[in-house]
Motif scaffolding. Structure first.
Motif, PDB file in Angstrom:
ATOM      1  N   GLY A 134       0.642  22.930   7.132  1.00  0.00           N
ATOM      2  CA  GLY A 134       0.659  23.402   8.521  1.00  0.00           C
ATOM      3  C   GLY A 134      -0.088  22.484   9.468  1.00  0.00           C
ATOM      4  N   VAL A 135      -0.953  21.623   8.913  1.00  0.00           N
ATOM      5  CA  VAL A 135      -1.726  20.691   9.744  1.00  0.00           C
ATOM      6  C   VAL A 135      -1.241  19.254   9.503  1.00  0.00           C
ATOM      7  CG1 VAL A 135      -4.033  19.778  10.267  1.00  0.00           C
ATOM      8  CG2 VAL A 135      -3.735  22.203   9.650  1.00  0.00           C
ATOM      9  N   ASP A 136      -1.226  18.844   8.234  1.00  0.00           N
ATOM     10  CA  ASP A 136      -0.801  17.480   7.888  1.00  0.00           C
ATOM     11  C   ASP A 136       0.667  17.431   7.477  1.00  0.00           C
ATOM     12  OD1 ASP A 136      -3.457  16.361   8.137  1.00  0.00           O
ATOM     13  OD2 ASP A 136      -3.924  17.506   6.334  1.00  0.00           O
ATOM     14  N   TRP A 137       1.191  18.555   7.036  1.00  0.00           N
ATOM     15  CA  TRP A 137       2.592  18.588   6.639  1.00  0.00           C
ATOM     16  C   TRP A 137       3.109  20.018   6.785  1.00  0.00           C
ATOM     17  CZ3 TRP A 137       4.500  21.532   2.454  1.00  0.00           C
ATOM     18  CH2 TRP A 137       3.522  22.140   1.668  1.00  0.00           C
ATOM     19  N   VAL A 138       4.399  20.135   6.883  1.00  0.00           N
ATOM     20  CA  VAL A 138       5.008  21.471   6.900  1.00  0.00           C
ATOM     21  C   VAL A 138       6.406  21.387   6.297  1.00  0.00           C
ATOM     22  CG1 VAL A 138       6.011  21.262   9.230  1.00  0.00           C
ATOM     23  CG2 VAL A 138       5.488  23.525   8.308  1.00  0.00           C
ATOM     24  N   ASN A 139       6.763  22.418   5.557  1.00  0.00           N
ATOM     25  CA  ASN A 139       8.129  22.522   5.049  1.00  0.00           C
ATOM     26  C   ASN A 139       8.827  23.607   5.858  1.00  0.00           C
ATOM     27  OD1 ASN A 139      10.493  22.708   3.626  1.00  0.00           O
ATOM     28  ND2 ASN A 139       9.577  23.590   1.778  1.00  0.00           N
ATOM     29  N   LEU A 140       9.783  23.196   6.681  1.00  0.00           N
ATOM     30  CA  LEU A 140      10.483  24.172   7.530  1.00  0.00           C
ATOM     31  C   LEU A 140      11.585  24.901   6.762  1.00  0.00           C
ATOM     32  CD1 LEU A 140      10.730  22.237  10.912  1.00  0.00           C
ATOM     33  CD2 LEU A 140       9.006  23.864  10.164  1.00  0.00           C
ATOM     34  N   GLY A 141      11.812  24.485   5.517  1.00  0.00           N
ATOM     35  CA  GLY A 141      12.742  25.218   4.659  1.00  0.00           C
ATOM     36  C   GLY A 141      14.200  24.894   4.904  1.00  0.00           C
ATOM     37  N   PHE A 142      15.054  25.847   4.503  1.00  0.00           N
ATOM     38  CA  PHE A 142      16.506  25.644   4.538  1.00  0.00           C
ATOM     39  C   PHE A 142      17.133  26.347   5.736  1.00  0.00           C
ATOM     40  CE2 PHE A 142      20.524  27.849   3.403  1.00  0.00           C
ATOM     41  CZ  PHE A 142      21.358  26.749   3.370  1.00  0.00           C
ATOM     42  N   LYS A 143      18.132  25.697   6.297  1.00  0.00           N
ATOM     43  CA  LYS A 143      18.932  26.328   7.353  1.00  0.00           C
ATOM     44  C   LYS A 143      20.390  25.966   7.120  1.00  0.00           C
ATOM     45  CE  LYS A 143      17.790  27.974  10.964  1.00  0.00           C
ATOM     46  NZ  LYS A 143      17.651  29.385  11.381  1.00  0.00           N
ATOM     47  N   GLU A 144      21.269  26.946   7.080  1.00  0.00           N
ATOM     48  CA  GLU A 144      22.702  26.682   6.923  1.00  0.00           C
ATOM     49  C   GLU A 144      23.279  26.248   8.267  1.00  0.00           C
ATOM     50  OE1 GLU A 144      25.371  25.482   5.679  1.00  0.00           O
ATOM     51  OE2 GLU A 144      25.203  26.788   3.931  1.00  0.00           O
ATOM     52  N   GLY A 145      24.313  25.440   8.223  1.00  0.00           N
ATOM     53  CA  GLY A 145      24.946  24.998   9.458  1.00  0.00           C
ATOM     54  C   GLY A 145      25.218  23.510   9.476  1.00  0.00           C
ATOM     55  N   ARG A 146      24.670  22.797   8.514  1.00  0.00           N
ATOM     56  CA  ARG A 146      24.925  21.369   8.323  1.00  0.00           C
ATOM     57  C   ARG A 146      24.792  20.560   9.617  1.00  0.00           C
ATOM     58  NH1 ARG A 146      29.473  22.156   3.581  1.00  0.00           N
ATOM     59  NH2 ARG A 146      28.262  23.760   2.548  1.00  0.00           N
ATOM     60  N   GLU A 147      25.897  19.924  10.080  1.00  0.00           N
ATOM     61  CA  GLU A 147      25.784  19.061  11.264  1.00  0.00           C
ATOM     62  C   GLU A 147      25.327  19.847  12.491  1.00  0.00           C
ATOM     63  OE1 GLU A 147      28.407  19.055   9.202  1.00  0.00           O
ATOM     64  OE2 GLU A 147      29.317  17.067   9.029  1.00  0.00           O
ATOM     65  N   ALA A 148      25.718  21.137  12.567  1.00  0.00           N
ATOM     66  CA  ALA A 148      25.322  21.952  13.731  1.00  0.00           C
ATOM     67  C   ALA A 148      23.798  22.075  13.800  1.00  0.00           C
ATOM     68  CB  ALA A 148      25.960  23.338  13.631  1.00  0.00           C
ATOM     69  N   VAL A 149      23.141  22.167  12.633  1.00  0.00           N
ATOM     70  CA  VAL A 149      21.673  22.249  12.616  1.00  0.00           C
ATOM     71  C   VAL A 149      21.082  20.950  13.174  1.00  0.00           C
ATOM     72  CG1 VAL A 149      19.636  22.519  11.142  1.00  0.00           C
ATOM     73  CG2 VAL A 149      21.696  23.821  10.645  1.00  0.00           C
ATOM     74  N   MET A 150      21.661  19.828  12.770  1.00  0.00           N
ATOM     75  CA  MET A 150      21.172  18.529  13.262  1.00  0.00           C
ATOM     76  C   MET A 150      21.276  18.470  14.784  1.00  0.00           C
ATOM     77  SD  MET A 150      22.997  16.045  10.477  1.00  0.00           S
ATOM     78  CE  MET A 150      22.838  16.331   8.722  1.00  0.00           C
ATOM     79  N   GLN A 151      22.379  18.970  15.314  1.00  0.00           N
ATOM     80  CA  GLN A 151      22.569  18.961  16.764  1.00  0.00           C
ATOM     81  C   GLN A 151      21.581  19.890  17.458  1.00  0.00           C
ATOM     82  OE1 GLN A 151      24.533  17.101  18.737  1.00  0.00           O
ATOM     83  NE2 GLN A 151      25.090  15.937  16.927  1.00  0.00           N
ATOM     84  N   VAL A 152      21.384  21.086  16.900  1.00  0.00           N
ATOM     85  CA  VAL A 152      20.457  22.045  17.523  1.00  0.00           C
ATOM     86  C   VAL A 152      19.027  21.505  17.465  1.00  0.00           C
ATOM     87  CG1 VAL A 152      19.525  24.397  17.361  1.00  0.00           C
ATOM     88  CG2 VAL A 152      21.956  24.011  17.067  1.00  0.00           C
ATOM     89  N   MET A 153      18.686  20.777  16.417  1.00  0.00           N
ATOM     90  CA  MET A 153      17.352  20.171  16.341  1.00  0.00           C
ATOM     91  C   MET A 153      17.133  19.189  17.484  1.00  0.00           C
ATOM     92  SD  MET A 153      16.927  19.528  12.265  1.00  0.00           S
ATOM     93  CE  MET A 153      15.330  18.730  12.319  1.00  0.00           C
ATOM     94  N   GLY A 154      18.235  18.632  17.993  1.00  0.00           N
ATOM     95  CA  GLY A 154      18.132  17.735  19.142  1.00  0.00           C
ATOM     96  C   GLY A 154      17.663  18.449  20.394  1.00  0.00           C
ATOM     97  N   GLN A 155      17.929  19.766  20.474  1.00  0.00           N
ATOM     98  CA  GLN A 155      17.437  20.565  21.624  1.00  0.00           C
ATOM     99  C   GLN A 155      15.967  20.916  21.430  1.00  0.00           C
ATOM    100  OE1 GLN A 155      19.845  24.079  21.370  1.00  0.00           O
ATOM    101  NE2 GLN A 155      21.665  22.876  20.966  1.00  0.00           N
ATOM    102  N   GLY A 156      15.541  20.981  20.193  1.00  0.00           N
ATOM    103  CA  GLY A 156      14.158  21.356  19.882  1.00  0.00           C
ATOM    104  C   GLY A 156      14.083  21.697  18.403  1.00  0.00           C
ATOM    105  N   ILE A 157      13.093  21.129  17.725  1.00  0.00           N
ATOM    106  CA  ILE A 157      13.019  21.358  16.275  1.00  0.00           C
ATOM    107  C   ILE A 157      12.818  22.855  15.998  1.00  0.00           C
ATOM    108  CG2 ILE A 157      11.812  20.729  14.132  1.00  0.00           C
ATOM    109  CD1 ILE A 157      13.275  18.380  15.536  1.00  0.00           C
ATOM    110  N   ALA A 158      11.973  23.489  16.806  1.00  0.00           N
ATOM    111  CA  ALA A 158      11.690  24.913  16.588  1.00  0.00           C
ATOM    112  C   ALA A 158      12.872  25.803  16.954  1.00  0.00           C
ATOM    113  CB  ALA A 158      10.457  25.327  17.379  1.00  0.00           C
ATOM    114  N   ASN A 159      13.804  25.292  17.752  1.00  0.00           N
ATOM    115  CA  ASN A 159      15.014  26.072  18.066  1.00  0.00           C
ATOM    116  C   ASN A 159      15.842  26.286  16.798  1.00  0.00           C
ATOM    117  OD1 ASN A 159      14.075  25.522  20.578  1.00  0.00           O
ATOM    118  ND2 ASN A 159      16.066  25.023  21.458  1.00  0.00           N
ATOM    119  N   ALA A 160      15.923  25.217  15.996  1.00  0.00           N
ATOM    120  CA  ALA A 160      16.704  25.325  14.757  1.00  0.00           C
ATOM    121  C   ALA A 160      15.902  25.993  13.651  1.00  0.00           C
ATOM    122  CB  ALA A 160      17.157  23.932  14.313  1.00  0.00           C
TER     123      ALA A 160
END
Lengths: 273, 220
Positions: free
Chosen positions: A116-142
């Motif tokens: 949470g300070v030096d590293w974080v694992n945000l885990g799995f999210k389904e959606g493939r390329e769509a997740v990559m695109q949404v991360m472009g709006q904000g990592i926490a959005n995805a």
């Protein structure tokens, strides 16, 4: 002799292959490794980013990729942690989050890094390329919550992280789809985020065009790439130990091709005579 | 209208998403972002649909005692127990169902992980068997393929480097495999990539223009 080889029960081949993989693992041969420019570039790309920066590291693989993917994940994390970099890990493979978390957590604990300070694992999210695109709006959005279910925005590591522009480098470790190819097509080309990749040996040829075009700064191909990376870092990890076994397996497969064709050739020759 | 409405929605959304790539103004980018976020949610619902489909197909096969029904029964039991335990873990651990100590993590570590790794490991044995029985050199092209395969296979591992270290540099296996990978392989792979990209663009246009309709109830 010819008939014996032709009718050889394939279980003998399985036994031989098993022994050729097992014995070098038990009694290492320490065959010499040569570092390729692709692996050197992978190492140098990470070495060049400013110390203390935050790096995005998608680990897109599942347990089938353990021998190839885990060693390169471990070595890349160690290099990043040595530079005091913060690492944001994600996984787009539904079979991977448990494995990825175990690997990342293990390396982080060895290096006294705080979750949470030096590293974080945000885990799995389904959606493939769509997740990559949404991360472009904000990592926490995805990824509104991390692997442990904590609010992503509340984590100290995420304070300075907004979108892709917050990272100086993307380190993609992937076994297939979705993976490095999609990160190049959806993120590197659109958001111009510098990128290096570690991939399976069987898929490595697919990424050579991206390497030549400069879209990938460096590439680790399979266990050989991981072993070369360990050599640069003066480590003797599982990839280095596995290279002897892989060498023997490759020689055996080559011999099988030659022997199988020799038998056929002799049969054809005998038939003509 | 049953057919025209989905076609119109597809065309409108497709054109809008293409527009969003070129127009960064918020009038376009905000709805485009919303559509992309919606796509993730819709894909997540696909898991529910997929799970229901797996249950339906396998339950029918078990009921009719089709060949291999016992394996289907194992699949259904494993599916239901994993989902139920995951739901309990998710409720008890605020969504962190794969945290250390959870039932889901135990299933993942003790069943999924070793089975998945085993399936992949078995490839080595089948490759050896296939190399012996199936890789037949009957034509010049097959011969070229075999030579290239042997050079790359041996040149990429340390034993290849060791075995040819006494030869001149350009005859050493690592140098030869590097040339094969960098020049002919790279050229062919680039051609395939460009061809595939053009194909994707053409298919995308066909879908947007309503020419390609196979996604609507299997119609060509």
């Amino acid at each position: 002799m010819l008939r014996f080889i032709e009718n050889l029960d394939r279980r003998w081949l399985f036994l031989l292959m098993g022994l050729l993989v097992l014995l070098p693992l038990l009694f290492p041969l320490a065959l010499p490794l040569t570092v390729s420019p692709r692996v050197r570039n992978f190492h140098d790309a990470i070495a060049k980013i400013p110390d203390g920066s935050t790096v995005l590291m998608p680990c897109d693989y599942d347990p089938g990729g353990i021998p190839e993917m885990v060693p390169m994940t471990r070595t890349a994390l160690k290099q990043l942690f040595d530079k005091n970099c913060k690492v944001v890990v994600i996984c787009l493979w539904n079979g991977g989050p448990g494995l990825v978390d175990r690997v990342v957590r293990g390396v982080a604990q060895e290096n006294n890094k705080v979750d949470g300070v030096d590293w974080v694992n945000l885990g799995f999210k389904e959606g493939r390329e769509a997740v990559m695109q949404v991360m472009g709006q904000g990592i926490a959005n995805a990824f509104p919550r991390d692997h442990k279910g904590r609010d992503t925005r509340s984590l100290p590591i995420m304070k300075g992280v907004r979108d892709y522009s917050s990272f100086p480098l993307l380190v993609s470790i992937s076994s297939g789809y979705p993976g490095t190819k999609e990160w190049v097509q959806q993120v590197q080309s659109r958001f111009h985020l510098p990128m290096v990749a570690g991939v399976t040996a069987v898929s490595a040829p697919e990424y050579y065009p991206y390497l030549q075009s400069g879209q990938l700064l460096g590439l680790l191909g399979g266990m050989a790439g991981a072993a070369e990376y360990e050599k640069i870092r003066n480590e003797k990890g599982t990839a280095t130990r596995g290279m002897d076994a892989q060498s023997m397996a490759h020689v055996f497969v080559a011999l099988c091709i030659l022997l199988g064709n020799w038998v056929q050739w002799m049969k054809r020759k005998g038939g003509r005579a | 209208m049953k057919r025209e409405l989905p076609l119109m929605i597809t065309a409108a959304v497709g054109l809008f998403m293409i527009l969003s790539f070129f127009v960064p103004h918020h009038v376009v980018s905000v709805p485009a972002d919303f559509l992309q976020s919606s796509a993730i949610i819709i894909v997540a619902f696909g898991y529910v649909l997929g799970g229901a489909n797996v249950l339906k197909l396998n339950a029918e096969a078990i009921y009719r005692r089709n060949p291999g029904w016992i394996y289907k029964l194992i699949l259904v039991v494993a599916l239901i127990s994993t989902v139920v335990l995951g739901l309990f873990d998710g409720c008890n651990r605020k969504g962190a169902f794969l945290e250390e100590g959870s039932s889901s993590k135990w299933i993942y570590d003790q069943f999924y992980s070793p089975m998945s790794a085993t399936m992949f490991s078995m490839l080595a044995f089948y490759i050896a068997s296939a190399a012996f029985r199936a890789f037949r050199i009957r034509t010049v092209e097959a011969g070229l393929l075999a030579v290239a395969a042997l050079i790359v296979m041996l040149g990429r591992v340390p034993v290849g480097s060791l075995a040819t270290s006494w030869l001149p540099g350009w005859l050493q296996l690592p140098t030869m495999q590097e040339w094969i990978m960098e020049i002919p392989q790279n050229a062919a792979k680039r051609a395939i990539l460009i061809g595939a990209a053009l194909g994707v663009m053409a298919t995308g246009l066909r879908v947007i223009l309503g020419i390609e309709r196979s996604y609507l109830s299997g119609e060509d």
